[in-house]
Each structure stands twice: as structure tokens, then as C-alpha cells.
Design a protein around this motif. Sequence first.
Motif, PDB file in Angstrom:
ATOM      1  N   VAL A  42       0.819  -1.202   0.000  1.00 36.15           N
ATOM      2  CA  VAL A  42       0.000   0.000   0.000  1.00 36.15           C
ATOM      3  C   VAL A  42       0.854   1.253   0.000  1.00 36.15           C
ATOM      4  CG1 VAL A  42      -1.662   1.314   1.330  1.00 36.15           C
ATOM      5  CG2 VAL A  42      -1.905  -1.145   1.122  1.00 36.15           C
ATOM      6  N   GLY A  43       1.961   1.197   0.705  1.00 33.06           N
ATOM      7  CA  GLY A  43       2.833   2.359   0.785  1.00 33.06           C
ATOM      8  C   GLY A  43       3.268   2.835  -0.589  1.00 33.06           C
ATOM      9  N   ALA A  44       3.878   1.948  -1.333  1.00 32.32           N
ATOM     10  CA  ALA A  44       4.359   2.302  -2.666  1.00 32.32           C
ATOM     11  C   ALA A  44       3.210   2.770  -3.539  1.00 32.32           C
ATOM     12  CB  ALA A  44       5.054   1.101  -3.303  1.00 32.32           C
ATOM     13  N   ARG A  45       2.094   2.081  -3.401  1.00 37.60           N
ATOM     14  CA  ARG A  45       0.913   2.467  -4.166  1.00 37.60           C
ATOM     15  C   ARG A  45       0.556   3.911  -3.905  1.00 37.60           C
ATOM     16  NH1 ARG A  45      -1.046  -2.401  -5.436  1.00 37.60           N
ATOM     17  NH2 ARG A  45      -2.826  -2.373  -6.839  1.00 37.60           N
ATOM     18  N   LEU A  46       0.453   4.230  -2.644  1.00 39.03           N
ATOM     19  CA  LEU A  46       0.041   5.581  -2.294  1.00 39.03           C
ATOM     20  C   LEU A  46       1.060   6.590  -2.803  1.00 39.03           C
ATOM     21  CD1 LEU A  46      -1.803   7.559  -0.990  1.00 39.03           C
ATOM     22  CD2 LEU A  46      -0.684   7.147   1.193  1.00 39.03           C
ATOM     23  N   ARG A  47       2.322   6.279  -2.598  1.00 42.54           N
ATOM     24  CA  ARG A  47       3.362   7.217  -3.030  1.00 42.54           C
ATOM     25  C   ARG A  47       3.281   7.440  -4.534  1.00 42.54           C
ATOM     26  NH1 ARG A  47       9.097   7.372  -0.395  1.00 42.54           N
ATOM     27  NH2 ARG A  47       7.605   8.050   1.170  1.00 42.54           N
ATOM     28  N   ALA A  48       3.188   6.364  -5.264  1.00 42.27           N
ATOM     29  CA  ALA A  48       3.091   6.481  -6.717  1.00 42.27           C
ATOM     30  C   ALA A  48       1.889   7.331  -7.092  1.00 42.27           C
ATOM     31  CB  ALA A  48       2.974   5.088  -7.339  1.00 42.27           C
ATOM     32  N   PHE A 100      -8.393   1.692  -5.740  1.00 42.44           N
ATOM     33  CA  PHE A 100      -7.008   1.974  -5.352  1.00 42.44           C
ATOM     34  C   PHE A 100      -6.253   0.684  -5.075  1.00 42.44           C
ATOM     35  CE2 PHE A 100      -3.998   2.501  -1.853  1.00 42.44           C
ATOM     36  CZ  PHE A 100      -3.111   3.388  -2.434  1.00 42.44           C
ATOM     37  N   LEU A 101      -6.890  -0.237  -4.401  1.00 41.10           N
ATOM     38  CA  LEU A 101      -6.223  -1.485  -4.060  1.00 41.10           C
ATOM     39  C   LEU A 101      -6.013  -2.360  -5.286  1.00 41.10           C
ATOM     40  CD1 LEU A 101      -8.090  -2.301  -0.756  1.00 41.10           C
ATOM     41  CD2 LEU A 101      -5.740  -1.551  -1.028  1.00 41.10           C
TER      42      LEU A 101
END
Lengths: 219, 219
Positions: A42-48, A100-101
Motif C-alpha cells: 500500500v505504501g508504494a501504491r500511495l506514493r506512486a 485503489f487497491l
Amino acid sequence: MAKGATKIGKGVVNPAAGNFRRAHGAATMPALPEGEGDTPDVGARLRAFRTMHGLSQRELAKRAGVTNGTISLIEQNRVSPSLGSLKKVLDGFPISLADFLTLELKPRSKVFYQAKELREIASGPISFRLVGRDTQGRAIQMMHERYAPGADTGDDMLSHIGEESGIVVSGMIELTVGGETRKLMPGDAYYFDSRLPHRFRNPGTIDCVIVSACCPPSF
Amino acid sequence: MAKGATKIGKGVVNPAAGNFRRAHGAATMPALPEGEGDTPDVGARLRAFRTMHGLSQRELAKRAGVTNGTISLIEQNRVSPSLGSLKKVLDGFPISLADFLTLELKPRSKVFYQAKELREIASGPISFRLVGRDTQGRAIQMMHERYAPGADTGDDMLSHIGEESGIVVSGMIELTVGGETRKLMPGDAYYFDSRLPHRFRNPGTIDCVIVSACCPPSF
DNA sequence: GCCGCATGTCGAGTATTTTAAACGTTATGG
DNA sequence: CCATAACGTTTAAAATACTCGACATGCGGC
């Protein structure tokens, strides 16, 4: 937790597998072998996602009604955000929690093309210079645009449909697509998915003319 | 939190809109009007999903490696679970986090039919008695099954395809579909979506014969 | 080079979630 | 009828997530 016992020393928790730690009841987890589902990082996802929108942690935080620290921690996978928080954060831009997920997070395909990279598909007195190698699998409609000095489209929200391409005819345009910014000179071009947030700005002192194309897969 | 200040007195937080409370920084949330996305009532979702699988809170908790209390609180929307927890819980059965959040949670259509509810679609020496009012929109293939006394299929996991129907010819069958259990006598019938977890058991002392049908929308 | 501004990270404190254990209820036998 | 078991709920304590303020770094202007 009083103070010293912060389980987080420094390192990231589990960047790869995407499973959250929670070293609790020692010998729990009987039935399933943990790690079944996905929840990929999730972290990388959010950052991207955030950077693709050209937002800083603080900007997003303000929009979402959380603090920048929260964003930071989440993006580092130092915490497993509650649904409430994550939802608030995602309300910052137009996407649902489930979407998002699911998001692909695919390696971006070629976006920028130099003038010399355009392919000539006509001849004689007429010149059709094609943007992008593979015409197949693309869907385009062209337009003609002009930007006065200082003109700025502002950020576009995801439009969730189609693709967009253009060629700079004269002047200079500053184009931001999915977090990447580039100044395009006459002859240069672009091609990207319209769902990526994008922005046109003319930082020059003269008009900028672009032959552009947009949207729906009409043929 | 020391002790007394439990913000949760008794009432549910916000069962309808599905937005989580978090009355914190007083005057936050500047940009977006909160409540954009969905996150529709995770509690009810989880409860529905759990009962449809015929699991108790404790059973699920044990599988998931959390406590039954956690499940209870989540299902009451008293807390906004962290992704980690929710993921662990969902690892209890085969569904992804995103899928879980997307899930339809539709009002179950008619599942059980009494003998007299079957519709006769033939005449003369032959009798075709149809299960279900509306043949349209359904897809079936019939089978003939026999269950010895005590026979039990055990729980089926989601098979994610097709539908299933049957008629009891002789004997008795105990059928569990999506959390509901019913004993069917000769002449009674069933019709349900195969994705619902289901189970056949013969609690009687004689063989049970069923004319059943299953799966893919082949016509 | 230095300043101002913005950004991402960190530490300590507060708020929230999660655990562990207990309670009240209901059903099932003996 | 009582004992036993299972269920969902509740509560205090422990663990985790989140906030607030501060820090270090990087960048552009002067």
C-alpha cells in the motif's frame, strides 16, 4: 506503549510481500498460511499515486484532513492504516478504496518522443508524421491548440477515458504527465493515457501552437 | 487512552453513510467534502460474509488469527479496522480485500421452493415441473444424485461460476446455502448461485435421491 | 554563499484499535 | 432442572496508528 519500546527501529517492515507484521500472540494463525490475498504494498501504491498527481505529502495531507506524518508513515509501510484513514486520504483524489487497491501500477510505457522519433507516414508535398511506434492498439483524434504566454490548464483530474497525443508546432509548452514534467520544443510530441493527471503550461513569451489529439477509441 | 474517556458510549457510529468518524483536529478537511468514495458499511459486509460461510465470530477469529472481540467490534462498526487486520480476517476465506469492498451484498433472491411451488411445463403422461418462476435469466443443466444416510459434502468454497438447482426425489436432504439451512423433503427443491458456499447432508436413515442441475450458462 | 521556502522523516504524546477475559443469552443433553 | 457448550457483546489493558512539533535536506533567488 510508553516510549522506548518502539518496535520500529529503522527498517521497513516488509516491503516485498505486502503482508503486515503484527507479532502478537506468538503462536496464532492456525488455519490459513497467511499471505493468501494481495494487499500489494500500500505504501508504494500511495506514493506512486500521490506523486502522479504532483502532490506533496503535506498538500495531500491537508486535502485529506490528516497530517503529513501519517502520509509519510503509510508510504513507508511503517503502519497499516485503518480503513478510515486510508479512505480519508483517498478522498484527496477521485478514486475508490477498492479501485485503489486494485490499481495496476504498471511500468509506464513510452510517453515522450523527440522530433526525430516521429514516424513519417506520408510523402510528397504532404507530411504525416506519426507519434508513437505502434499505431495498433491506439485510438486517437487530432486537434489544433494555441497557448498564449503564461497560459496554464491547471491540473486535470482523471477523466478515465481515452488517450491523448500532440505535437508542438511553434513556441514552447511545459507538459506534466503523471508526475513527470518536460518542456517540449517545436517538433517534439507527447502521447499518454488521459487517465493520468496532466497539465499544459506555456512558460514562454510567444504563443505556442500544438497539433494535438484526444480521447475515445473511435476506430 | 487511560480508561474512562471511551468515546464509544453505546451507539453505532455511522451505519448509513459508511464514513468513519475521527473527531480530531476540529477544523480540518479543507478541499474535498468528505464522503466522496464508498466504503459502504464494512461491518455489515463482514457480518454478511461471515454468516454466509456459516462461521461464528470465534471460528473466523481463530482462522484469521485475531480475537472474536475484534470481529464483533468491526461488525458493529465500532472501529475502523486497519488494513492489516482486515486483510488477516479476509484471509479466513478466499476473497481479496478489493473484492470484499466491491462485493454486491444484494438482497438474496428466492432460494427455497415448496413442492407445490414448482411449475408444470409439460402435460399428458409426462410431467416437467420447473423450479423457479422465471426461466429467463437462468442457466441450468440437470443431474441425478443419490446420498447414502449420513453422507455429507462438507462445505464448499466459492466456485465462482454458475448456478445450481435440484429436486429431492426420495429421502431427505439437509441443505445449507449462504448460511441458511433447510431440510428438504421429497418434492421440495432448491435454486441458488453456486458462488454461495453450500453443503448437502443426508441426516436420514435411507438413501436420498435428488434430481439436480448445475453450472455454466450453456444455453 | 546565504536565505527563505518546501519536502520528507523522525520522536514523543495522544487517540484509536486489538487483545484477553468476563458476562448474559440461548440451545442441547443428561 | 441444572450443567455444558457456543454465541455475540462488553470492558480494561496492551499494542498500534495518528498528531504535533522539530529536524535535516534540497532548491531557487539574490
